[in-house]
Design a protein around this motif. Structure first.
Motif, short mmCIF file in Angstrom:
data_model
loop_
_atom_site.label_atom_id
_atom_site.label_comp_id
_atom_site.label_asym_id
_atom_site.label_seq_id
_atom_site.Cartn_x
_atom_site.Cartn_y
_atom_site.Cartn_z
N ALA A 9 0.76 -1.41 -0.08
CA ALA A 9 0.06 0.12 -0.02
C ALA A 9 0.88 1.11 -0.02
N PHE A 10 2.14 1.11 0.56
CA PHE A 10 3.04 2.43 0.56
C PHE A 10 4.07 2.15 -0.08
N TRP A 11 4.81 1.14 -0.12
CA TRP A 11 5.98 0.87 -1.25
C TRP A 11 5.70 0.66 -2.67
N GLU A 12 4.66 0.30 -3.09
CA GLU A 12 4.03 0.05 -4.47
C GLU A 12 5.15 -0.81 -5.02
N LEU A 13 5.48 -2.07 -4.74
CA LEU A 13 6.51 -2.63 -5.34
C LEU A 13 5.88 -4.06 -5.74
N ALA A 14 4.54 -4.24 -5.34
CA ALA A 14 3.95 -5.56 -5.55
C ALA A 14 4.27 -5.84 -6.84
N GLY A 15 4.27 -7.52 -7.09
CA GLY A 15 4.45 -7.98 -8.49
C GLY A 15 5.38 -8.94 -8.32
N PRO A 16 5.88 -9.33 -9.45
CA PRO A 16 7.01 -10.52 -9.57
C PRO A 16 8.22 -10.13 -9.15
#
Length: 209
Positions: free
Chosen positions: A64-71
């Motif tokens: 929600a704050f780092w915005e680095l979700a994904g592979p």
């Protein structure tokens, strides 16, 4: 008599000059004793740490704050930007009693784009933090470690006048942790990706707050 040897020019080195250590070698900082155990900052190695860090980045509370979700490649690209840079930001694992449990970025705030948004001083040093393990959240661990890391910075970087942080203003637990760790709220600042609470821990006030 033999002819005098000609004056030869001094040899020229084609090796680049050693880059200055912009953060005074966090890899060499001694562990800090805390009420939760011995805490050590260990610079990230992609081959060893990527899977764990990507797992943390995909935790919804972190994403929600780092915005680095994904592979994994998303996290890898973020790390390579620092690892392949000039040393103004050093990504580290936070290791508590031998267990990796947090991620830190120690960076030169005065050399960062952040410096355009506040009256930076030479050698201001910034911190970014996430607590990876859910069990370590909400029980004061973050506050304790923030104080420990700020002390490590001030102890190992004698030219650093202040430790700086800029958590998202919406991230109330993070802002509260900084306040509990001896930082003071300085201002609200509009950054390209968020409205932030600028938090400052002054060297001169470190034993008073």
């Amino acid at each position: 008599m033999p002819a005098a040897a000609p004056d030869l020019p001094a040899p020229v080195s084609h090796l680049p000059a050693a880059a200055p250590d912009l953060l005074d070698s966090p890899r060499d900082w001694a562990p800090a004793a805390t009420p939760f155990g011995s805490f050590h900052l260990v610079p990230v190695r992609l081959d060893r740490d990527l899977a764990l860090l990507a797992q943390w980045m995909n935790d919804p509370a972190v994403a929600a704050f780092w915005e680095l979700a994904g592979p994994d490649s998303v996290t890898a690209a973020h790390l390579r930007d620092q690892l392949d840079g000039d040393g103004r930001s050093v990504p580290c694992l936070g290791v508590l009693d031998g267990t990796p449990m947090s991620y830190w970025e120690i960076y030169r705030a005065d050399l960062d784009p952040l410096a355009r948004h506040y009256p930076a001083r030479p050698h201001d040093t910034g911190v970014h933090l996430l607590i990876g393990g859910v069990a370590d959240r909400g029980r004061g661990v973050g506050t304790t470690l923030l104080r420990a890391v700020a002390d490590l910075i001030l102890d190992n970087r004698p030219r650093c006048p202040r430790v700086i942080a800029e958590p998202d203003l919406r991230n109330t637990p993070s802002v509260s942790a900084f306040l509990g760790a001896g930082f003071r709220f300085h201002a609200e600042v509009d950054l390209p990706d968020k409205r932030a609470a600028l938090m400052v821990r002054d060297r001169a006030l470190r034993n008073l707050l």
